[in-house]
Design a protein around this motif. Structure first.
Motif, short mmCIF file in Angstrom:
data_model
loop_
_atom_site.label_atom_id
_atom_site.label_comp_id
_atom_site.label_asym_id
_atom_site.label_seq_id
_atom_site.Cartn_x
_atom_site.Cartn_y
_atom_site.Cartn_z
N GLY A 37 0.81 -1.22 0.00
CA GLY A 37 0.00 0.00 0.00
C GLY A 37 0.83 1.26 0.00
N GLY A 38 2.11 1.15 -0.34
CA GLY A 38 3.03 2.29 -0.26
C GLY A 38 2.79 3.34 -1.32
N PRO A 39 3.31 4.55 -1.09
CA PRO A 39 3.07 5.68 -1.99
C PRO A 39 3.96 5.69 -3.22
CG PRO A 39 4.43 6.38 -0.16
CD PRO A 39 4.09 4.94 0.09
N HIS A 40 5.09 4.99 -3.16
CA HIS A 40 6.07 5.09 -4.25
C HIS A 40 6.07 3.86 -5.14
CE1 HIS A 40 8.23 8.09 -1.39
NE2 HIS A 40 7.35 8.71 -2.16
N MET A 41 6.30 2.70 -4.54
CA MET A 41 6.23 1.44 -5.26
C MET A 41 5.67 0.38 -4.31
SD MET A 41 9.87 1.43 -7.35
CE MET A 41 9.41 0.03 -8.38
N THR A 42 5.06 -0.66 -4.88
CA THR A 42 4.50 -1.74 -4.07
C THR A 42 5.04 -3.08 -4.57
OG1 THR A 42 2.57 -2.11 -5.50
CG2 THR A 42 2.36 -0.41 -3.77
N PRO A 43 5.04 -4.11 -3.70
CA PRO A 43 5.45 -5.44 -4.15
C PRO A 43 4.60 -5.95 -5.31
CG PRO A 43 5.38 -5.35 -1.76
CD PRO A 43 4.76 -4.08 -2.25
N GLU A 44 3.30 -5.63 -5.28
CA GLU A 44 2.42 -6.06 -6.36
C GLU A 44 2.86 -5.46 -7.70
OE1 GLU A 44 0.21 -6.18 -2.48
OE2 GLU A 44 1.47 -4.71 -3.49
N MET A 45 3.23 -4.20 -7.68
CA MET A 45 3.66 -3.50 -8.88
C MET A 45 4.93 -4.14 -9.45
SD MET A 45 5.09 0.42 -9.15
CE MET A 45 3.66 1.07 -8.31
N VAL A 46 5.88 -4.41 -8.57
CA VAL A 46 7.14 -4.99 -9.02
C VAL A 46 6.92 -6.40 -9.55
CG1 VAL A 46 9.46 -5.69 -8.33
CG2 VAL A 46 8.48 -3.57 -7.43
N HIS A 47 6.11 -7.19 -8.85
CA HIS A 47 5.87 -8.58 -9.26
C HIS A 47 5.13 -8.64 -10.60
CE1 HIS A 47 5.47 -12.84 -8.96
NE2 HIS A 47 4.15 -12.81 -8.82
N ALA A 48 4.24 -7.69 -10.84
CA ALA A 48 3.49 -7.67 -12.09
C ALA A 48 4.42 -7.44 -13.28
CB ALA A 48 2.41 -6.59 -12.04
N ASP A 49 5.45 -6.61 -13.10
CA ASP A 49 6.37 -6.32 -14.21
C ASP A 49 7.62 -5.66 -13.63
OD1 ASP A 49 7.73 -5.60 -16.50
OD2 ASP A 49 5.97 -4.84 -17.54
N TRP A 50 8.59 -6.46 -13.20
CA TRP A 50 9.77 -5.89 -12.55
C TRP A 50 10.60 -5.08 -13.54
CZ3 TRP A 50 14.65 -6.95 -14.20
CH2 TRP A 50 14.87 -8.12 -14.93
N GLN A 51 10.52 -5.41 -14.82
CA GLN A 51 11.28 -4.62 -15.80
C GLN A 51 10.69 -3.22 -15.96
OE1 GLN A 51 10.95 -7.68 -18.87
NE2 GLN A 51 13.17 -7.96 -18.81
#
Length: 253
Positions: A37-51
């Motif tokens: 739930g962070g304001p900058h980046m989230t684990p979900e965001m990175v896992h969806a497309d780390w590139q």
């Protein structure tokens, strides 16, 4: 050693704006937060497309990213999958250190040991070091338990936050035995009755800390982690970030 700042200390701002401000304050390195739930980046965001996440990391502009602060958004296998994606991102942009919070106070120690072993194993495959932070209200608030975790989880380090050994239930605790395990730091000024006070009004002996870290060959970040006052005075907050940067840099000359 070098001085950095946490992007999470500017969690009220978009990452691009936070990076702009830190550059203006003459920081050259930043810890990037990847939080549930962070304001900058989230684990979900990175896992969806780390590139694609690596493209977002460019919003830190001219600053080096010295570390990640990670709070996983899930449990079970999905949490470890998210963490693996974060480690792949770290490797791609040459970040070598990840800080994770320890479990809540009351969590069985053997359960936390197994969890940390798995995280350290995943990170090790990508050449990344994992440290857990000492923090009030967590298993890691007790220096003896924290050292026990490091002894039982091969390769685990500590993100040292001296404030939590000056304030809270373990105020006054001797954390010198933990220093050989330190991979990263979070710094602000603190009194026994208040976790964060203005720089110079607290009890953190920065000179002694820097000297101790130099003796063990620590060569990573002294990371400024100061949050805005409750009154939201932006100018005062920026002044405190700058003041601690200058103080820490003076000790490295």
């Amino acid at each position: 050693m070098f001085v950095a700042a946490t992007a999470n200390s500017l969690s009220h701002m978009p990452l691009n704006d936070a990076a702009d401000l830190l550059v203006h304050l003459q920081f050259t390195a930043v810890e990037l937060d990847i939080l549930k739930g962070g304001p900058h980046m989230t684990p979900e965001m990175v896992h969806a497309d780390w590139q694609q996440a690596s493209v977002k990391c460019r919003e830190t502009h001219r600053m080096d990213i010295c570390s990640f602060l990670v709070e996983l958004g899930e449990t079970g296998d999905l949490a470890y999958q998210q963490f693996h994606s974060i480690c792949k991102l770290a490797k791609a942009i040459k970040v070598h250190s990840i800080t994770i919070p320890s479990a809540e106070l009351g969590t069985p120690l053997n359960e936390e040991v197994e969890h940390l072993r798995r995280l350290v194993g995943i990170a090790g495959m990508e050449g990344i070091r994992v440290s857990t932070k000492n923090e009030t209200g967590k298993i890691s608030q007790d220096p003896d338990t924290l050292k026990l975790l490091c002894n039982h989880v091969e390769g685990l380090g500590i993100t040292l936050d001296p404030s939590h050994f000056h304030y809270g239930p373990h105020a006054g605790a001797d954390y010198d035995p933990l220093l050989p395990h330190v991979y990263h730091t979070h710094l602000r000024d603190t009194r026994k009755d208040e976790l964060q006070v203005r720089v110079g009004q607290g009890e953190i002996e920065y000179g002694r800390l820097v000297s101790q870290l130099q003796k063990i060959g620590y060569d990573r970040a002294l990371c400024v982690d100061i949050y805005p006052d409750e009154d939201g005075d932006a100018e005062s907050h920026q002044g405190e970030l700058r003041k601690l940067r200058l103080l820490l840099e003076s000790l490295l000359l």
